[in-house]
Write a protein that holds these residues in place. Sequence first.
Motif, short mmCIF file in Angstrom:
data_model
loop_
_atom_site.label_atom_id
_atom_site.label_comp_id
_atom_site.label_asym_id
_atom_site.label_seq_id
_atom_site.Cartn_x
_atom_site.Cartn_y
_atom_site.Cartn_z
N SER A 140 0.07 6.43 -7.20
CA SER A 140 -0.13 5.23 -7.59
C SER A 140 -1.17 4.55 -8.42
O SER A 140 -0.86 3.37 -8.92
CB SER A 140 0.36 4.39 -6.35
N LEU A 141 -2.17 5.29 -8.61
CA LEU A 141 -3.24 4.84 -9.57
C LEU A 141 -3.18 5.49 -10.69
O LEU A 141 -2.66 6.51 -10.91
CB LEU A 141 -4.64 5.09 -8.87
N ASP A 142 -3.30 4.72 -11.93
CA ASP A 142 -3.32 4.94 -13.30
C ASP A 142 -4.59 6.02 -13.51
O ASP A 142 -5.64 5.42 -13.53
CB ASP A 142 -3.26 3.84 -14.25
N PRO A 143 -4.18 7.29 -14.02
CA PRO A 143 -5.44 8.28 -14.22
C PRO A 143 -6.38 7.72 -15.39
O PRO A 143 -7.34 8.43 -15.30
CB PRO A 143 -4.64 9.51 -14.08
N ILE A 183 0.83 -1.23 0.06
CA ILE A 183 0.03 -0.11 0.09
C ILE A 183 0.77 1.01 -0.07
O ILE A 183 1.79 1.56 0.91
CB ILE A 183 -0.95 -0.06 1.29
N PRO A 184 1.03 1.83 -1.17
CA PRO A 184 2.10 3.10 -1.24
C PRO A 184 1.25 4.34 -0.51
O PRO A 184 0.31 4.33 -0.14
CB PRO A 184 2.06 3.40 -2.58
N GLN A 185 2.13 5.25 -0.25
CA GLN A 185 1.96 6.41 0.33
C GLN A 185 1.06 7.56 -0.52
O GLN A 185 0.07 7.87 0.13
CB GLN A 185 3.16 7.11 0.70
N SER A 186 1.21 7.51 -1.42
CA SER A 186 0.50 8.66 -2.38
C SER A 186 -0.65 7.68 -3.18
O SER A 186 -0.08 7.22 -4.25
CB SER A 186 1.11 9.64 -3.12
N ALA A 187 -1.82 7.64 -2.81
CA ALA A 187 -2.79 7.02 -3.74
C ALA A 187 -2.78 7.46 -5.21
O ALA A 187 -3.12 6.72 -6.26
CB ALA A 187 -4.28 6.86 -3.23
N GLN A 233 -8.15 -1.53 -12.82
CA GLN A 233 -6.64 -1.74 -12.47
C GLN A 233 -6.53 -3.03 -11.12
O GLN A 233 -5.69 -3.47 -11.41
CB GLN A 233 -6.26 -0.35 -11.68
N ILE A 234 -7.78 -3.03 -10.67
CA ILE A 234 -7.56 -4.38 -9.74
C ILE A 234 -7.76 -5.59 -10.52
O ILE A 234 -6.98 -6.42 -10.02
CB ILE A 234 -8.67 -4.00 -8.76
N ASP A 240 -20.90 -0.42 -7.05
CA ASP A 240 -21.41 0.47 -8.36
C ASP A 240 -20.26 1.25 -9.02
O ASP A 240 -20.52 1.74 -10.01
CB ASP A 240 -22.77 1.11 -8.15
N ARG A 241 -19.35 1.80 -8.30
CA ARG A 241 -18.44 2.65 -8.54
C ARG A 241 -17.04 1.96 -9.01
O ARG A 241 -16.03 2.81 -9.28
CB ARG A 241 -18.02 3.67 -7.52
N ILE A 242 -16.98 0.74 -9.38
CA ILE A 242 -15.70 0.25 -9.90
C ILE A 242 -15.25 0.66 -11.32
O ILE A 242 -14.19 0.58 -11.47
CB ILE A 242 -15.92 -1.35 -9.91
N ASP A 243 -16.32 1.21 -11.97
CA ASP A 243 -15.98 1.86 -13.21
C ASP A 243 -15.47 3.25 -13.45
O ASP A 243 -15.27 3.92 -14.32
CB ASP A 243 -16.98 1.66 -14.39
N ASP A 244 -15.60 3.72 -11.93
CA ASP A 244 -15.13 5.30 -11.95
C ASP A 244 -13.65 5.29 -11.94
O ASP A 244 -13.02 4.45 -11.43
CB ASP A 244 -15.77 5.87 -10.52
N TYR A 245 -13.22 6.69 -12.29
CA TYR A 245 -11.77 6.70 -12.49
C TYR A 245 -11.29 7.57 -11.08
O TYR A 245 -11.77 8.03 -10.60
CB TYR A 245 -11.43 7.92 -13.61
N PRO A 246 -9.80 7.40 -10.98
CA PRO A 246 -9.27 7.78 -9.57
C PRO A 246 -9.98 9.24 -9.15
O PRO A 246 -9.96 9.69 -8.33
CB PRO A 246 -7.78 7.78 -9.81
#
Length: 700
Positions: free
Chosen positions: A101-104, A94-98, A111-112, A143-149
């Motif tokens: 670390s997440l692909d925008p 689990i990195p410091q800055s989410a 991603q998961i 229901d939000r698994i298709d939302d972006y970071p």
Amino acid sequence: MTLLNVEDLKVTYATEDDTVHAVNDVSFSIDEGINYGLAGESGSGKSTIAEALLGLLPGNGTVERGEITFNGRDLTSLSEAERRDVLWEDIAYIPQSAMDSLDPVMSTGAQIVQTIQTHRNVTDEKARARVEELFEIVGLDPDRIDDYPHEFSGGMRQRVTIAMALALEPDLIIADEPTTGLDVIVQDKIIDKILEIQERMDSSLLLITHEIGVIAETCDELSILYGGKVMEQGSVDNVLVNPTNPYTMGLKNSFPEINDDAEDAVAIPGSPPNLNHEPTSCVFKDRCPFATDECSDSHPDLVNLPNRNHRSACHHVDKAAQMRRDAKDPATWDITESEGASTETGDVILETDGLEKYYGQSQSLLSQVRGEDPDYVKAVDGVSLSVRRSEVLGIAGESGCGKSTLGETMALLEDPTGGDLVFDGEPYEYYQDGNLQEFRRKVQIIFQDPFDSLNPRQTVKKLVGEPLTIHGYRSDEHEQAIVETLEKVGLNPAEKFLDQYPHELSGGQRQRVAVAKALVLDPDFLICDEPASMLDVSLKVNLLNLLRGLADAEDIGIVYISHDLASLMQVSDRLAIMYLGRIIEEGDVDRIADQPKHPYTTSLLSAAPEKDPTADRTRVLLDGEPPDPVDLPSGCVFAPRCPKAEEKCWGAEPTLDESGDREHRAACYFPDDETEMTALDASPDDSDFESLSGADSMSD
């Protein structure tokens, strides 16, 4: 059974000038089902150890010697393919800055899914079902698994990274500063969620943080690191209740607390050591008030203490009891004891009355043709407050409550949408009508991240001197003013820093340069927007003491914006609590700490971690997220999350006058309901609050 064993680990970084000895002979082990903490200031080697474990050291980083074994397998000898099999499957991160670390450009769910399908041969349908299950586990809407970071808040993004780390049910989770920069309520939720999931999965945790309060409440064992060395290690109870190493004592004393009987935090003076050479003496000797000639001759070995599971690296460990007593005295550290917040304040220097800052939302072409009014985000929604000279007003609240927008509007970096703002006897329109440079000289703002606010291509001399040039000071006055200001903020000797660039300074030094840049014009008013949120606890206390001293000695007014109530208690005279653009409680610091009148303030106070692992903190976890700021609920905006909301709370919005106390006001219909509102008395059976005692949230 031992899950992870690190033995005599040494890691170096090659640079153009020297070799940096970042980690020096570090040893520790983590058994199955154990939560282990690594604590220490920036530069102590915490993150480097994690990167070495994960095989993520940068190109110039080298494991010089030592062993890292996981379930008996040597991690340092794995091939890239073998390491990929271990990561995520057995060890998750689990990195410091989410946000970093997440692909925008990929949805969070995708991603998961990618992580799962890289390691498991499953269909898209099964992978998505697993992601939905993980979102539920970490408290996110499936229901939000298709939302972006970018569509999630900071706390929600951090929960996405937790879900990703848990996707394959690893045996070990490595969390590197998972809550840094998050407000205390979100931090409490994140930590509680990690612990809950861990217990369900029976996994182990390696938690890396400079917040010893978080470690005290979540970990079973820990190592205190400094200068790449282990200074003290063992059970959390032994190390934090009865520290035997001066560095541990100093780190613990630096941690601010809210408790009535808590002593003022005492910072460790000085800076971390230069590690361009392998340490041959005690790495802490230059900052240690108990150092002797013996400390200069060699770095002490870790020795076993009479208490089971407790080791310390100090030449004077036999004098630990006396050192603990002396370490609580600021004079021991050559610090002049603060007299506390000044009770003598001057005239009102800044006042707002119904101040507003709204942001219009984009409209469809059809809506524009129809002449429909746009929706607005009411970032600052009718704020009335005042600040006097020699006074520090603390403004607290969750991320997104409008604190920073309020500060920027006070600084006229944002034009007010409505309401009044008067500074030094003149309305803000006076300054906007050709007198803005006068306002800029008198009012300065310090931003949260000095890396963003300081030009990386300018030296310290240029950075601090730039305001003098802009405001027409004679060039022959510049250097003396720059030197005096740098020394005022604790950068001594100033000449040492004049030709350095921001990247050559530590985090605390960069923030002090940002403060110096704001002070060089001798302003009358200072706005500090989360200036210490990214700093180590010791550096944070140094900055708080500096600002408190400036308010008392320089006769300036200060607004200090933060989500950290413990820090605000240390520096402020009065507090204003914000929620969704509104002040919902305001009053003297001590009165708010002793008897909060608003349930939201109670939740903020309850979320502050305890540095004493034996303390029993009642954790009050707010249900849900703040409402949509575009579509606010009728009545009290806190009602959807409030455990005490009644029918009238939904009908009309309470005002700050509801309490009937001008010295301590709250916008709540039940401000004097002491039994119901106090965090210590919050009922653990209340269905609207999830209440967990600090002891119950500890791992077995």
